[in-house]
Write a protein that holds these residues in place. Structure first.
Motif, PDB file in Angstrom:
ATOM      1  N   THR A  46       0.910  -1.314   0.057  1.00 52.08           N
ATOM      2  CA  THR A  46      -0.112   0.103   0.018  1.00 52.08           C
ATOM      3  C   THR A  46       1.064   1.383   0.206  1.00 52.08           C
ATOM      4  OG1 THR A  46      -1.636  -1.178   1.424  1.00 52.08           O
ATOM      5  CG2 THR A  46      -1.706   1.089   1.340  1.00 52.08           C
ATOM      6  N   THR A  47       0.725   2.151  -0.719  1.00 49.78           N
ATOM      7  CA  THR A  47       1.506   3.450  -0.716  1.00 49.78           C
ATOM      8  C   THR A  47       0.854   4.162   0.433  1.00 49.78           C
ATOM      9  OG1 THR A  47       1.405   3.529  -3.227  1.00 49.78           O
ATOM     10  CG2 THR A  47       1.727   5.637  -2.011  1.00 49.78           C
ATOM     11  N   LEU A  48       2.016   4.498   1.389  1.00 46.77           N
ATOM     12  CA  LEU A  48       1.416   5.247   2.603  1.00 46.77           C
ATOM     13  C   LEU A  48       1.794   6.701   2.251  1.00 46.77           C
ATOM     14  CD1 LEU A  48       3.707   2.764   5.276  1.00 46.77           C
ATOM     15  CD2 LEU A  48       1.062   3.044   4.815  1.00 46.77           C
ATOM     16  N   GLY A  49       2.588   7.119   1.332  1.00 47.36           N
ATOM     17  CA  GLY A  49       2.925   8.615   0.917  1.00 47.36           C
ATOM     18  C   GLY A  49       3.957   8.722  -0.052  1.00 47.36           C
ATOM     19  N   THR A  50       4.211   9.896  -0.469  1.00 39.77           N
ATOM     20  CA  THR A  50       5.102  10.110  -1.602  1.00 39.77           C
ATOM     21  C   THR A  50       5.673  11.653  -1.199  1.00 39.77           C
ATOM     22  OG1 THR A  50       3.829   9.127  -3.171  1.00 39.77           O
ATOM     23  CG2 THR A  50       5.313  10.615  -4.141  1.00 39.77           C
ATOM     24  N   CYS A  51       7.186  11.430  -1.046  1.00 33.39           N
ATOM     25  CA  CYS A  51       7.910  12.721  -0.853  1.00 33.39           C
ATOM     26  C   CYS A  51       8.466  13.137  -2.146  1.00 33.39           C
ATOM     27  CB  CYS A  51       8.792  12.570   0.217  1.00 33.39           C
ATOM     28  SG  CYS A  51       8.099  12.087   1.728  1.00 33.39           S
ATOM     29  N   ASN A  69      19.679  16.899  -1.511  1.00 34.13           N
ATOM     30  CA  ASN A  69      19.292  18.194  -0.992  1.00 34.13           C
ATOM     31  C   ASN A  69      17.998  18.329  -0.378  1.00 34.13           C
ATOM     32  OD1 ASN A  69      21.473  19.925  -2.191  1.00 34.13           O
ATOM     33  ND2 ASN A  69      20.536  19.710  -3.976  1.00 34.13           N
ATOM     34  N   ALA A  70      17.364  19.288   0.082  1.00 31.72           N
ATOM     35  CA  ALA A  70      16.082  19.353   0.735  1.00 31.72           C
ATOM     36  C   ALA A  70      15.040  18.360   0.050  1.00 31.72           C
ATOM     37  CB  ALA A  70      15.507  20.707   1.214  1.00 31.72           C
ATOM     38  N   VAL A  71      14.241  17.641   0.798  1.00 33.19           N
ATOM     39  CA  VAL A  71      13.291  16.773   0.196  1.00 33.19           C
ATOM     40  C   VAL A  71      11.906  17.296   0.740  1.00 33.19           C
ATOM     41  CG1 VAL A  71      12.216  14.281   0.393  1.00 33.19           C
ATOM     42  CG2 VAL A  71      14.876  14.663   0.312  1.00 33.19           C
ATOM     43  N   THR A  72      10.840  17.666  -0.125  1.00 29.65           N
ATOM     44  CA  THR A  72       9.458  18.070   0.445  1.00 29.65           C
ATOM     45  C   THR A  72       8.665  16.715   1.001  1.00 29.65           C
ATOM     46  OG1 THR A  72       9.584  19.595  -1.493  1.00 29.65           O
ATOM     47  CG2 THR A  72       7.520  19.438  -0.508  1.00 29.65           C
ATOM     48  N   SER A  73       8.431  17.261   2.210  1.00 26.38           N
ATOM     49  CA  SER A  73       7.467  16.206   3.046  1.00 26.38           C
ATOM     50  C   SER A  73       6.356  16.004   2.235  1.00 26.38           C
ATOM     51  CB  SER A  73       7.201  16.678   4.225  1.00 26.38           C
ATOM     52  OG  SER A  73       8.337  17.015   5.124  1.00 26.38           O
ATOM     53  N   ASP A  74       5.505  14.661   2.444  1.00 35.57           N
ATOM     54  CA  ASP A  74       4.163  14.694   2.145  1.00 35.57           C
ATOM     55  C   ASP A  74       3.403  15.251   3.567  1.00 35.57           C
ATOM     56  OD1 ASP A  74       1.623  13.472   2.064  1.00 35.57           O
ATOM     57  OD2 ASP A  74       2.344  11.973   0.839  1.00 35.57           O
ATOM     58  N   THR A  75       2.668  16.011   3.345  1.00 39.73           N
ATOM     59  CA  THR A  75       2.034  16.771   4.764  1.00 39.73           C
ATOM     60  C   THR A  75       0.504  16.020   4.917  1.00 39.73           C
ATOM     61  OG1 THR A  75       0.981  18.378   3.211  1.00 39.73           O
ATOM     62  CG2 THR A  75       3.280  18.746   4.534  1.00 39.73           C
ATOM     63  N   SER A  76       0.216  15.080   4.026  1.00 40.96           N
ATOM     64  CA  SER A  76      -1.290  14.194   4.355  1.00 40.96           C
ATOM     65  C   SER A  76      -0.976  12.887   3.725  1.00 40.96           C
ATOM     66  CB  SER A  76      -2.263  15.046   3.485  1.00 40.96           C
ATOM     67  OG  SER A  76      -3.337  14.454   3.777  1.00 40.96           O
ATOM     68  N   ALA A  77      -0.407  12.135   4.501  1.00 46.40           N
ATOM     69  CA  ALA A  77      -0.064  10.589   4.208  1.00 46.40           C
ATOM     70  C   ALA A  77      -1.544  10.122   3.556  1.00 46.40           C
ATOM     71  CB  ALA A  77       0.479   9.790   5.450  1.00 46.40           C
ATOM     72  N   ASP A  78      -1.032   9.202   2.525  1.00 47.95           N
ATOM     73  CA  ASP A  78      -2.184   8.553   1.970  1.00 47.95           C
ATOM     74  C   ASP A  78      -2.914   7.386   2.537  1.00 47.95           C
ATOM     75  OD1 ASP A  78      -1.740  10.142  -0.326  1.00 47.95           O
ATOM     76  OD2 ASP A  78      -0.252   8.550  -1.237  1.00 47.95           O
ATOM     77  N   ALA A  79      -2.063   6.749   3.575  1.00 49.01           N
ATOM     78  CA  ALA A  79      -2.774   5.735   4.321  1.00 49.01           C
ATOM     79  C   ALA A  79      -2.000   5.504   5.553  1.00 49.01           C
ATOM     80  CB  ALA A  79      -2.895   4.510   3.440  1.00 49.01           C
ATOM     81  N   SER A  80      -2.745   4.711   6.463  1.00 46.43           N
ATOM     82  CA  SER A  80      -1.991   4.292   7.607  1.00 46.43           C
ATOM     83  C   SER A  80      -1.429   2.782   7.357  1.00 46.43           C
ATOM     84  CB  SER A  80      -3.079   3.880   8.881  1.00 46.43           C
ATOM     85  OG  SER A  80      -3.631   5.330   9.024  1.00 46.43           O
ATOM     86  N   GLY A  81      -0.146   2.608   7.900  1.00 49.23           N
ATOM     87  CA  GLY A  81       0.511   1.270   7.994  1.00 49.23           C
ATOM     88  C   GLY A  81       2.019   1.554   8.313  1.00 49.23           C
ATOM     89  N   ASP A  82       2.706   0.356   8.459  1.00 52.44           N
ATOM     90  CA  ASP A  82       4.118   0.521   8.536  1.00 52.44           C
ATOM     91  C   ASP A  82       5.068   0.522   7.387  1.00 52.44           C
ATOM     92  OD1 ASP A  82       3.746   0.095  11.472  1.00 52.44           O
ATOM     93  OD2 ASP A  82       3.986  -1.765  11.556  1.00 52.44           O
ATOM     94  N   ALA A  83       5.815   1.398   7.309  1.00 54.68           N
ATOM     95  CA  ALA A  83       6.605   1.602   6.223  1.00 54.68           C
ATOM     96  C   ALA A  83       7.491   0.210   6.081  1.00 54.68           C
ATOM     97  CB  ALA A  83       7.773   2.813   6.313  1.00 54.68           C
ATOM     98  N   GLY A  84       7.760  -0.382   4.916  1.00 51.88           N
ATOM     99  CA  GLY A  84       8.473  -1.675   4.685  1.00 51.88           C
ATOM    100  C   GLY A  84       9.301  -1.574   3.695  1.00 51.88           C
ATOM    101  N   HIS A  85       9.096  -0.273   2.747  1.00 54.03           N
ATOM    102  CA  HIS A  85      10.147  -0.043   1.735  1.00 54.03           C
ATOM    103  C   HIS A  85       9.792   1.188   1.019  1.00 54.03           C
ATOM    104  CE1 HIS A  85       6.689  -1.429  -0.889  1.00 54.03           C
ATOM    105  NE2 HIS A  85       7.226  -0.795  -1.850  1.00 54.03           N
ATOM    106  N   PHE A  86      10.950   1.570   0.128  1.00 50.32           N
ATOM    107  CA  PHE A  86      10.952   2.878  -0.491  1.00 50.32           C
ATOM    108  C   PHE A  86      11.312   2.763  -1.799  1.00 50.32           C
ATOM    109  CE2 PHE A  86      15.238   2.444   0.916  1.00 50.32           C
ATOM    110  CZ  PHE A  86      15.879   2.955  -0.317  1.00 50.32           C
ATOM    111  N   ARG A  87      10.963   3.534  -2.839  1.00 49.76           N
ATOM    112  CA  ARG A  87      11.489   3.547  -4.135  1.00 49.76           C
ATOM    113  C   ARG A  87      11.553   4.962  -4.565  1.00 49.76           C
ATOM    114  NH1 ARG A  87       8.041  -0.416  -8.047  1.00 49.76           N
ATOM    115  NH2 ARG A  87       9.988  -1.238  -8.132  1.00 49.76           N
ATOM    116  N   ALA A 119      -2.538   7.867   8.389  1.00 49.07           N
ATOM    117  CA  ALA A 119      -3.242   8.727   7.382  1.00 49.07           C
ATOM    118  C   ALA A 119      -3.555  10.027   7.461  1.00 49.07           C
ATOM    119  CB  ALA A 119      -4.667   8.078   6.952  1.00 49.07           C
ATOM    120  N   GLY A 120      -3.375  10.974   6.757  1.00 49.86           N
ATOM    121  CA  GLY A 120      -3.480  12.580   7.136  1.00 49.86           C
ATOM    122  C   GLY A 120      -2.160  12.963   7.799  1.00 49.86           C
ATOM    123  N   GLY A 121      -1.293  12.431   8.347  1.00 45.73           N
ATOM    124  CA  GLY A 121      -0.139  12.869   8.911  1.00 45.73           C
ATOM    125  C   GLY A 121       1.165  13.349   8.043  1.00 45.73           C
TER     126      GLY A 121
END
Length: 135
Positions: A46-51, A69-87, A119-121
């Motif tokens: 599940t996609t939790l969010g995108t920076c 360099n600075a990475v823009t935060s995702d200010t409204s996460a798409d879903a709730s869950g535990d981060a398991g990987h990044f791409r 979600a929303g965080g």
């Protein structure tokens, strides 16, 4: 066959710059579960969010190491869950780098203070380095 090839620092830095320059304006997808087998495979979990990476995404590499360099935060996460990987994706959505994500005790490739996303965080990334090894 033996593999004793080693790269000099200038070659390592050039290779690293070539990799990270592709990420200018790209994104970091944070997902649940394990990453897909290969970067060319479809997203998994599940996609939790995108920076978002800036342009340029990274400074010039030194001794084979580039720092984002600075990475823009995702200010409204798409879903709730535990981060398991990044791409890490290019601005054209091509996955160039992927790995595991979690808390430091999980020994992941990307460490979060708290891998439990709500979600929303906000999902914030404070630092990223990419390293091309000497061997």
């Amino acid at each position: 066959m033996a593999s004793n090839i080693k790269l000099g620092n200038a070659a390592r830095s050039a290779a690293c710059d070539g990799i990270v320059d592709r990420l200018d304006g790209g994104t970091i997808r944070i997902g649940t579960a394990a990453p897909p087998t290969n970067p060319g495979d479809a997203d998994s979990g599940t996609t939790l969010g995108t920076c978002t990476f800036g342009t340029p995404a990274f400074g010039a590499a030194s001794s084979g190491v580039a720092t984002a360099n600075a990475v823009t935060s995702d200010t409204s996460a798409d879903a709730s869950g535990d981060a398991g990987h990044f791409r890490f994706k290019t601005s054209g959505a091509v996955v160039d780098i992927q790995g595991t994500a979690g808390n430091s005790g999980d020994a992941p490739d990307m460490t979060f203070d708290n891998k439990s996303i709500v979600a929303g965080g906000t999902i914030a990334i404070s630092s990223i380095t990419v390293t091309v090894p000497i061997q």
